[in-house]
Write an enzyme that holds these catalytic residues in place. Structure first.
Site, short mmCIF file in Angstrom:
data_model
loop_
_atom_site.label_atom_id
_atom_site.label_comp_id
_atom_site.label_asym_id
_atom_site.label_seq_id
_atom_site.Cartn_x
_atom_site.Cartn_y
_atom_site.Cartn_z
N PHE A 1 -31.23 -115.81 -10.08
CA PHE A 1 -30.24 -116.73 -9.50
C PHE A 1 -30.83 -118.12 -9.27
CE2 PHE A 1 -29.55 -112.39 -7.77
CZ PHE A 1 -28.53 -112.03 -8.63
N GLY B 1 -30.57 -109.78 -15.80
CA GLY B 1 -29.37 -109.02 -15.50
C GLY B 1 -28.18 -109.53 -16.28
N ARG C 1 -17.28 -118.99 -27.06
CA ARG C 1 -17.39 -117.70 -27.74
C ARG C 1 -18.07 -116.67 -26.84
NH1 ARG C 1 -20.39 -117.00 -33.48
NH2 ARG C 1 -19.21 -115.22 -34.28
N ILE C 2 -17.55 -115.48 -26.88
CA ILE C 2 -18.08 -114.37 -26.08
C ILE C 2 -18.95 -113.50 -26.96
CG2 ILE C 2 -17.44 -112.34 -24.73
CD1 ILE C 2 -16.76 -115.11 -23.50
N ASN D 1 -20.85 -110.76 -25.81
CA ASN D 1 -20.67 -109.35 -25.44
C ASN D 1 -19.71 -109.28 -24.26
OD1 ASN D 1 -20.95 -106.82 -24.07
ND2 ASN D 1 -22.83 -106.43 -25.21
N GLN E 1 -20.98 -110.53 -15.63
CA GLN E 1 -21.46 -111.83 -15.14
C GLN E 1 -20.37 -112.55 -14.35
OE1 GLN E 1 -24.59 -112.64 -14.85
NE2 GLN E 1 -24.81 -114.25 -16.36
N GLY F 1 -21.49 -120.43 -22.11
CA GLY F 1 -22.24 -119.88 -20.98
C GLY F 1 -21.34 -119.42 -19.86
N GLU G 1 -22.69 -118.96 -14.26
CA GLU G 1 -22.45 -119.58 -12.96
C GLU G 1 -20.99 -119.92 -12.68
OE1 GLU G 1 -26.29 -122.21 -12.26
OE2 GLU G 1 -25.95 -121.81 -14.37
#
Lengths: 754, 352, 165
Positions: free
Chosen positions: A251, A479, A641-642, A644, A651, A715, A718
């Protein structure tokens, strides 16, 4: 020391074509559920000693006495490291040669500059002896008055905030916008100091062999850590081997090598044996960073139609007395809402606390809860539904810069999130809804946003004679799923199934993957992998197309595509050849190539690049007792784009829970006189427990972004925190009619007001 | 942690003799003691492990209708004992609202009665704390004291008792059986605890060597089982100490309250029995006005010890709610979130 | 002071000569028996990462003195799978992504196994959430954890039914 990580994948996956986009389960999942994933503190080299920190109980002053004799007299204690005998360093821990080299407390003197600062290290044969040895040091101090809180001293305008952002920015004339407004919001919001509290305390197992250093320690930035240690110890980076296959959460707190980790290395040097140093939970409230408290004033101007005429966002934040990190809280107002005039500014005070650092969505989260609350207040002032209000003030271009967005599917996020949540049924007025048990029900929303960043990374790829692939990159899995998602990118880059690619990661001898921060790791490391894979495929293609024995001979101009371990002629798919055959004919056991990932400066100067989202929250509040519970959350996110979807959902959920925690739970309770943290534990520093977490949904909105990077990744690490915090806070208002502007919202706030 | 001598006596009398030596402490499961030792708040020279003492792990239903609970019965076992939960539903609810399943599986009844405060200044060994170190002062008094006591506090100490379990126990006139150097004696649980006065370090009336061997609930507890609740307000939904809690038991006949029991947690250095409120409730009708009057009476002597004025009003509201819930009746099944105001989120009981 | 104890850990008898009475069950497992699957997150009974089963009951091993548990049967995360065959709880945690960083996971899984054994929660997600609240997860994988526990409980029940049929 650490055996090579062998990832076990279960169950096997049915896949159709591309690896990217598949919801694979975590490739290290079996190791983790069996307790076999080796975290730093799980290592135990032969002859290892245990080291425990002694930390300061005052926030400011100097140590004038340590009872070293008592500590050394405790059976099992081997050595006590203090400023008097700490091995020399090649570099002053207080040197700062770049803004992101933070000063460390490495026993350079007897000064104390924050509570929980390391003041000695006790090394013993057992953990029990080292722990008691540290207690027996019974330090005495010359105490100076501690500077605590946002009014503790003269404020100043920091030279920069966050990662080199200007501390003041403006576009248009805010004062004119405010005076022309028909309605104005002027509200001040307060957020507390927060601590990362990864479940895994910072830990290091360090062993020296001459001038070679071998360490196990969690790191979000292996190459930076290696460089920092090389500087401190005056050895070349290649003498330092860091293993960080798994982080027990980071984090941001494990982004840079912290003082205690370096002290573990120094302790090993002092005693000439391997040493393990693990922070006690209370030690994590000082030397490993935190999120600064803030006080934010938002002034918003509105015209008769509910359009913004001005946003003025000012943030007071704090840094430590000895170093600079300024939470860029007000910058949250740069990107979300169209306003002819925007001004953001920061000022800061210096307090006697450890230096604040990056903590999940640094600035974005802090600013978001204030901005989203203020926007909610503005919508209410105009009598407009908060979603309608946000859409009315939708930014078609980035408000602060005027740049077009590289992509922005926020409208779809609003629409689909609202639809899924049932937002249309929300009464405008607060305190209108109750459930069957008489609890107040409120619905709130917030807009989420986070910049699509990229750092720089390298990767190394190989194709082997047996047709398998190898991808090497010193990436970091804290993670978020790097082992899995980067493995998927690697597989696609090599035209192989993910199970045919050996993915090596998590150690410092591999190519630099860049820091795992800024939600940029998948994009940055992913692009390096993508390019490394492309480069090795290009080599393979050269071998095939230049060889007249190949069915692909002469296809150089037409080009080939790589798929399922074969190269296909692009204009004639009936002509193909396997990797195995190509390499065999060339007599090569393996071919290799490297690739880099980095931001495209041209695209960056042209476009504003951000991920977006909309979060909707339902809370229930006991009308008499003030206890709050989030009962439903729906987020809709457009993040490019994803790679996974399973990992992305996790997340996003994690971020949304952090947002809830920001609004309702976490804060450091700091004694206003001593500067000591009174809840430096996990019993009273509240992070959400399972029962706090309601059914959640995350809708991932399709978004194609050709500009952020070739993979189109923005991304997701966050963004979930932003928007969510405000959504929960706004839901509490909607439930109760009470606007609490100091976070976390407490029972006392509602009881006192109600 | 300071090193210590570890002894494991075979009998209660051996245990008492061993623990009477200065510097000794009893070790049961250790869920509180080890925490205190790790923090340096307690530094005993000798631990007397009582976990294997024979005969202290039974729940007995006595001939007179009372219940006797051995001091080594684990919290979870007591809460899940069907007969006990039926007789003392508010106690079971309090037990299940406390700590976590893991801690409840370990923590013992005896240990729970002697749980120490969670005052941050008590835990912070660098702070002045008269309870931890007599005569040093009380840094909480003018410190961060939003959660501190509003009843029975003194200038010397404003800490609160953190237990959930003890709140309904005090309401229900529980008695503790104590084995000491002079033999066995029993006292009301409420009288076990002392208010801080000038000696906050003396939290209870136990003498060196005294061992709590059992807890007894009088037969009368059963008269409240149909209308008994425990309510706990906290800053997260579970796994948190009470900000304030209340245990309420009512005996309702023909629409009138015949008898009432009420106690508060998190407001004072001991679980706080609210007798003035009980007096108002007895004979009155079970309605909101009565409950509010009872709440006012319970908090009549309350005063803030710091930044915690809100706790007085909150305590009153919790009393009103606990009484209201008790009047409605004990639910047929333990709520999904024991003690929580969100126990019946959907307005119906969670009967799976 | 006799500090030798014997424990049955994951079915194997372990005789241990403790050097020190202060050793917690957690530190015994991690530092002396090389069973590092059990994690230390807070060492104060506040996070649940150290959860193990002692004589079938889930407890925080950080707040248990090893010496006081002489003779006990301990089940840790290392003893849950049968070789390559995962325990249904382990498999469900993977399938439902009931973790991210994985640090709290051994404790979550042991806690879930204990919870299912306790049989207090039934199939009510609310009760599962409450009964898993002694295990913090800072990554926020709670949704997956709750689903995994429900799923594993179901598959264990089905397997038991099949066995008894």
């Amino acid at each position: 020391m650490t055996p090579e990580i062998r990832l076990a994948q279960a169950p096997a996956h049915a896949r159709h074509g591309s690896n990217i986009g598949q919801p694979l389960t975590r490739r290290e999942g079996v190791l983790k559920v069996k307790g076999e994933a080796r975290f730093a503190a799980d290592n135990h080299p032969p002859g290892m000693l245990h080291a425990v920190l002694a930390v300061s109980q005052i926030a400011r002053g100097r140590v004038n006495f340590l009872d070293i004799q008592a500590a050394k007299g405790h059976p099992g204690v081997v050595e006590v490291m203090t400023p008097a005998n700490r091995p020399p360093l090649a570099e002053d821990p207080d040197a700062k040669t770049n803004p992101f080299m933070f000063r460390l407390d490495l026993l350079q003197n007897d000064q104390v500059r924050y509570a929980n600062q390391p003041i000695a290290v006790v090394i013993a044969e057992t953990l029990e002896a080292a722990t008691e040895g540290a207690a027996l040091l019974s330090p005495r101090y010359d105490v100076l008055p501690a500077r605590v809180g946002l009014d503790s001293g003269e404020s100043f305008v920091p030279p920069a905030v966050g990662v080199g952002n200007p501390s003041e920015m403006r576009r248009g004339d805010v004062e004119a916008g405010l005076s022309a407004a028909s309605k104005r919001i002027d509200a001040t919001y307060e957020t507390p100091a927060q601590y990362h509290n990864a479940m895994e305390p910072h830990a290091i197992v360090a062993a020296w062999d001459g001038d070679k250093l071998s360490i196990d320690t969690p790191s979000q930035g292996l190459a930076i850590a290696q460089g920092r240690l090389a500087g401190l110890f005056g050895i070349s980076p290649d003498k330092i081997h860091i293993r960080s296959p798994f982080l027990g959460g980071g984090f941001g707190s494990k982004g840079l090598m912290s003082g205690p980790q370096v002290l573990g290395i120094l302790a090993a040097r002092l005693v000439g044996k391997p040493v393990k140093l693990v922070l006690r939970r209370e030690h994590m409230y000082g030397p490993v960073g935190h999120r600064s408290a803030s006080r934010q004033r938002l002034r918003i101007g509105l015209d008769g139609d509910g359009l913004l005429t001005a946003i003025d966002h000012h943030a007071r934040i704090a840094s430590s007395s000895f170093d600079d990190f300024f939470e860029p809280a007000a910058d949250a107002s740069h990107t979300l809402y169209a306003s002819p005039a925007i001004a953001t500014s920061h000022d800061a005070v210096r307090v006697d606390a450890g230096t604040p650092l990056f903590m999940r969505a640094p600035g974005e989260a802090t600013g978001s809860i204030a901005l989203e609350s203020a926007i909610d207040e503005a919508a209410w002032a105009c009598g407009i539904d908060p979603l309608t209000f946000r859409i009315k003030n939708y930014a078609e271009v980035e408000p602060i810069s005027g740049k077009p967005f590289s992509s922005k599917a926020l409208r779809q996020c609003y629409a689909q999130g609202a639809e899924r949540f049932g937002w249309a049924r929300r009464p405008l007025e607060p305190r209108q809804m109750r459930d069957g048990a008489g609890l107040l029900v409120g619905w709130g929303m917030g807009t989420a946003t986070f910049p699509a960043l990229m750092f720089a990374a390298e990767a190394r790829a190989a194709l082997r004679g047996d047709g398998s692939g190898l991808m090497e990159i010193g990436a970091h899995d804290m993670g978020q799923g790097a082992w899995t998602a980067l493995g998927q990118i690697a597989a696609d880059s090599l035209g192989l199934d993910v199970d045919r690619v050996e993915f090596r990661s998590g150690t410092s001898d591999l190519p630099d993957a860049g820091i795992a921060g800024g939600s940029a790791h998948t994009a940055t490391a992913g692009m390096a992998i993508h390019n490394a894979g492309a480069a090795v495929i290009a080599k393979l293609a050269d071998l095939a197309t230049g060889d007249e024995r190949s069915s692909l001979f002469g296809a150089g101009n037409a080009g080939v595509t790589a798929r399922d371990g074969r190269l296909f002629r692009r204009d004639d798919e009936s002509r193909s050849e396997s990797y195995v055959d190509i390499l065999k004919r060339a007599g090569l056991a393996q071919i290799e190539a490297s690739g880099k990932g980095a931001a495209d400066p041209a695209a960056q100067s042209t476009y504003a690049m951000h991920a977006h989202g909309a979060v909707f929250a339902e809370v229930k509040v006991d009308p008499d007792l003030g206890q709050i519970r989030v009962t439903r959350m729906v987020g809709a996110f457009a993040t490019g784009r994803i790679i996974n979807p399973r990992m992305v959902q996790s997340q996003i959920f994690g971020g949304m829970i952090w947002g809830m925690s920001f609004a309702l739970h976490e804060k450091a309770i700091i004694d206003h006189r001593s500067g000591r943290i009174l809840n430096a534990n996990l019993a009273e520093y509240y992070v959400p427990v399972n029962a706090d977490v309601p059914p959640m949904e995350a809708l991932m909105i399709d978004e194609y972004d050709p500009h952020v990077n070739a993979l189109g990744i923005k991304g997701v690490g966050e963004i979930g925190v932003t928007g969510s915090a405000g959504a929960v806070a706004n839901a509490v208002w909607h439930a109760t009619g009470i606007r609490v502007r100091r976070f976390p919202i407490g029972i006392d706030d509602l009881v006192t007001a109600g | 942690m300071k090193n210590f001598e570890y002894v494991r006596p075979a009998s209660v009398s051996d245990a008492v003799a061993a623990a009477a030596v200065p510097g000794s402490a009893y070790l049961a499961s250790g869920t509180n003691l080890l925490d205190l030792m790790k923090g340096g708040i307690s530094r005993p020279d000798r631990l007397v492990d009582v976990t294997r003492l024979p005969g202290l792990d039974r729940i007995e239903h006595l001939a007179d209708g009372g219940i006797r609970i051995g001091a080594l019965v684990r919290n979870a076992d007591l809460a899940h004992d069907p007969d006990f939960a039926k007789s003392c539903p508010a106690v079971a609810e309090a037990l299940l609202s406390g700590a976590s399943p893991q801690l409840r599986n370990a923590a013992t009844v005896g240990g729970n009665l002697l749980q120490r405060t969670r005052c941050g200044y008590f835990y912070d060994t660098a702070s002045a704390c008269n309870k931890r170190e007599p005569g040093t002062g009380c840094d909480a008094r003018h410190g961060e004291n939003r959660l501190h006591a509003v009843l029975g506090w003194s200038e010397a100490c404003i800490a609160t008792h953190p237990s959930d379990f003890c709140v309904p126990l005090v309401a229900l006139d529980a008695v503790v059986e104590i084995e000491g150097r002079a033999g066995r004696r029993e006292i009301a649980l409420e009288a076990l605890y002392r208010l801080p006065g000038d000696t906050p370090e003396r939290e209870n009336v136990l003498e060196p060597g005294d061992l709590i061997v059992a807890l007894r609930l009088p037969p009368a507890v059963r008269t409240f089982s149909a209308h008994a609740r425990y309510l706990k307000v906290r800053e997260r939904t579970s796994y948190a100490f009470a900000m304030i809690s209340a245990a309420a038991g009512l005996r309702i006949e023909a629409g009138k309250i015949r008898d009432a029991r009420l106690a508060l947690g998190g407001v004072a250095a001991k679980p706080w029995r609210a007798r003035p409120a009980e007096d108002i409730l007895a004979g009155a009708s079970a309605d909101a006005a009565t409950f509010r009057r009872a709440a006012e009476a319970a908090l009549a002597d309350a005063k803030p010890s710091g930044d915690n004025l809100f706790k007085i009003e909150l305590a009153k509201r919790i009393i009103v709610r606990a009484l209201t819930l008790a009047a409605v009746g004990t639910p047929a099944r333990m709520s999904a979130l024991p003690g929580s105001p969100f126990a019946s989120v959907s307005g119906v009981l969670h009967d799976a | 002071m006799n500090l030798s104890i014997s424990l049955t850990v994951n079915g194997v008898r372990r005789d241990v000569e403790l050097s020190d009475p202060r050793v917690t069950l957690l530190d015994l497992l991690r530092e002396r028996l090389d069973l590092t699957g059990t994690k230390k997150g807070c060492d104060r009974g506040q996070c649940g990462a150290c959860t193990v089963l002692v004589d079938g009951r889930r407890i925080n091993s950080c707040l248990a003195l090893a010496i006081s548990h002489d003779g006990a049967g301990i089940l840790t995360i290392e003893g849950v799978a049968r070789g390559d065959q995962l325990h249904p709880v382990q498999a469900a945690f993977i399938a439902h992504d009931g973790f991210q960083c994985g640090f709290c996971t051994p404790g979550q899984i042991m806690s879930a196994i204990g919870l299912i054994e306790e049989a207090q929660a039934g199939d009510d997600p609310e009760r599962i959430r409450e009964c898993m609240s002694g295990n913090l997860c800072r990554c926020g994988a709670y949704a997956g954890i709750t689903e995994a526990v429900l799923d594993a409980q179901q598959s264990l029940a089905t397997a038991n039914q099949r066995r008894s049929a």
